[in-house]
Design a protein around this motif. Structure first.
Motif, PDB file in Angstrom:
ATOM      1  N   UNK A   1      38.060  37.712  41.660  1.00 41.71           N
ATOM      2  CA  UNK A   1      39.077  38.587  42.225  1.00 41.71           C
ATOM      3  C   UNK A   1      38.781  40.045  41.898  1.00 41.71           C
ATOM      4  N   UNK A   2      38.306  40.303  40.693  1.00 40.66           N
ATOM      5  CA  UNK A   2      37.906  41.665  40.341  1.00 40.66           C
ATOM      6  C   UNK A   2      36.789  42.155  41.239  1.00 40.66           C
ATOM      7  N   UNK A   3      35.851  41.272  41.554  1.00 39.54           N
ATOM      8  CA  UNK A   3      34.763  41.634  42.448  1.00 39.54           C
ATOM      9  C   UNK A   3      35.274  41.900  43.863  1.00 39.54           C
ATOM     10  N   UNK A   4      36.229  41.105  44.333  1.00 39.56           N
ATOM     11  CA  UNK A   4      36.825  41.331  45.657  1.00 39.56           C
ATOM     12  C   UNK A   4      37.506  42.697  45.701  1.00 39.56           C
ATOM     13  N   UNK A   5      38.233  43.033  44.652  1.00 41.58           N
ATOM     14  CA  UNK A   5      38.881  44.346  44.593  1.00 41.58           C
ATOM     15  C   UNK A   5      37.843  45.464  44.651  1.00 41.58           C
ATOM     16  N   UNK A   6      36.784  45.322  43.880  1.00 42.23           N
ATOM     17  CA  UNK A   6      35.744  46.351  43.869  1.00 42.23           C
ATOM     18  C   UNK A   6      35.114  46.507  45.250  1.00 42.23           C
ATOM     19  N   UNK A   7      34.759  45.384  45.883  1.00 43.53           N
ATOM     20  CA  UNK A   7      34.136  45.463  47.206  1.00 43.53           C
ATOM     21  C   UNK A   7      35.063  46.109  48.226  1.00 43.53           C
ATOM     22  N   UNK A   8      36.365  45.818  48.136  1.00 43.49           N
ATOM     23  CA  UNK A   8      37.322  46.441  49.040  1.00 43.49           C
ATOM     24  C   UNK A   8      37.412  47.935  48.838  1.00 43.49           C
ATOM     25  N   UNK A   9      37.427  48.365  47.586  1.00 38.76           N
ATOM     26  CA  UNK A   9      37.498  49.796  47.284  1.00 38.76           C
ATOM     27  C   UNK A   9      36.224  50.490  47.763  1.00 38.76           C
ATOM     28  N   UNK A  10      35.078  49.876  47.504  1.00 38.85           N
ATOM     29  CA  UNK A  10      33.810  50.474  47.921  1.00 38.85           C
ATOM     30  C   UNK A  10      33.748  50.633  49.441  1.00 38.85           C
ATOM     31  N   UNK A  11      34.151  49.599  50.158  1.00 39.24           N
ATOM     32  CA  UNK A  11      34.128  49.655  51.626  1.00 39.24           C
ATOM     33  C   UNK A  11      35.113  50.697  52.149  1.00 39.24           C
TER      34      UNK A  11
ATOM     35  N   UNK B   1      42.635  54.211  46.780  1.00 31.98           N
ATOM     36  CA  UNK B   1      43.986  53.700  46.596  1.00 31.98           C
ATOM     37  C   UNK B   1      44.335  52.530  47.512  1.00 31.98           C
ATOM     38  N   UNK B   2      43.659  52.422  48.660  1.00 29.71           N
ATOM     39  CA  UNK B   2      44.044  51.373  49.594  1.00 29.71           C
ATOM     40  C   UNK B   2      43.036  50.238  49.719  1.00 29.71           C
ATOM     41  N   UNK B   3      41.822  50.406  49.250  1.00 28.68           N
ATOM     42  CA  UNK B   3      40.782  49.401  49.428  1.00 28.68           C
ATOM     43  C   UNK B   3      41.073  48.079  48.752  1.00 28.68           C
ATOM     44  N   UNK B   4      41.562  48.122  47.531  1.00 30.39           N
ATOM     45  CA  UNK B   4      41.861  46.888  46.811  1.00 30.39           C
ATOM     46  C   UNK B   4      42.982  46.098  47.448  1.00 30.39           C
ATOM     47  N   UNK B   5      43.965  46.808  47.999  1.00 33.85           N
ATOM     48  CA  UNK B   5      45.092  46.128  48.647  1.00 33.85           C
ATOM     49  C   UNK B   5      44.657  45.420  49.925  1.00 33.85           C
ATOM     50  N   UNK B   6      43.853  46.099  50.724  1.00 34.45           N
ATOM     51  CA  UNK B   6      43.450  45.492  51.988  1.00 34.45           C
ATOM     52  C   UNK B   6      42.494  44.320  51.770  1.00 34.45           C
ATOM     53  N   UNK B   7      41.659  44.399  50.754  1.00 35.02           N
ATOM     54  CA  UNK B   7      40.687  43.323  50.547  1.00 35.02           C
ATOM     55  C   UNK B   7      41.307  42.078  49.925  1.00 35.02           C
TER      56      UNK B   7
END
Length: 118
Positions: A66-76, A87-93
């Protein structure tokens, strides 16, 4: 072989966390935060991708995943939206996973009639 790797890697992660819980005075909430942050850090340095390729669900299901999913969402989101993506990447991912957890928890509470601890 994928199932075997997922089984032993996921089991090893769980065993290490259990040892951490029993041998330290860390509360479970803090251990969960450590796991999520560790997954994000491993994703940021590029180590979690190959680890997940090898272990499959054994790496993606625990909180490290889940931490990795959050990171990938923020990076994207940073790549597409700039600074606001932080601020929004982790929420959307992770929105689908969080929503599924809430819905299935609610359904389980309807079936099993939960009680308060005494």
């Amino acid at each position: 072989m994928e199932y075997i790797n997922a089984f032993w890697v996921g089991g090893l992660i769980c065993a290490l966390v259990q040892i951490l819980m029993e041998k330290t005075k860390l509360m479970p909430g803090r251990i969960m935060v450590i796991l999520v942050c560790l997954g994000a850090v491993l994703g940021a340095v590029g180590l979690y991708g190959p680890f997940q390729e090898f272990a499959g669900a054994g790496a993606s299901v625990p909180l490290l995943g889940w931490g990795n999913v959050l990171w990938n969402g923020v990076k994207k989101a940073i790549e597409t939206d700039g600074f606001i993506g932080i601020f929004m990447g982790g929420f959307t991912s992770s929105a689908v996973g969080v929503c599924a957890a809430l819905v299935f928890s609610y359904l389980a509470s309807l079936v099993f009639k939960p009680k308060m601890k005494e």
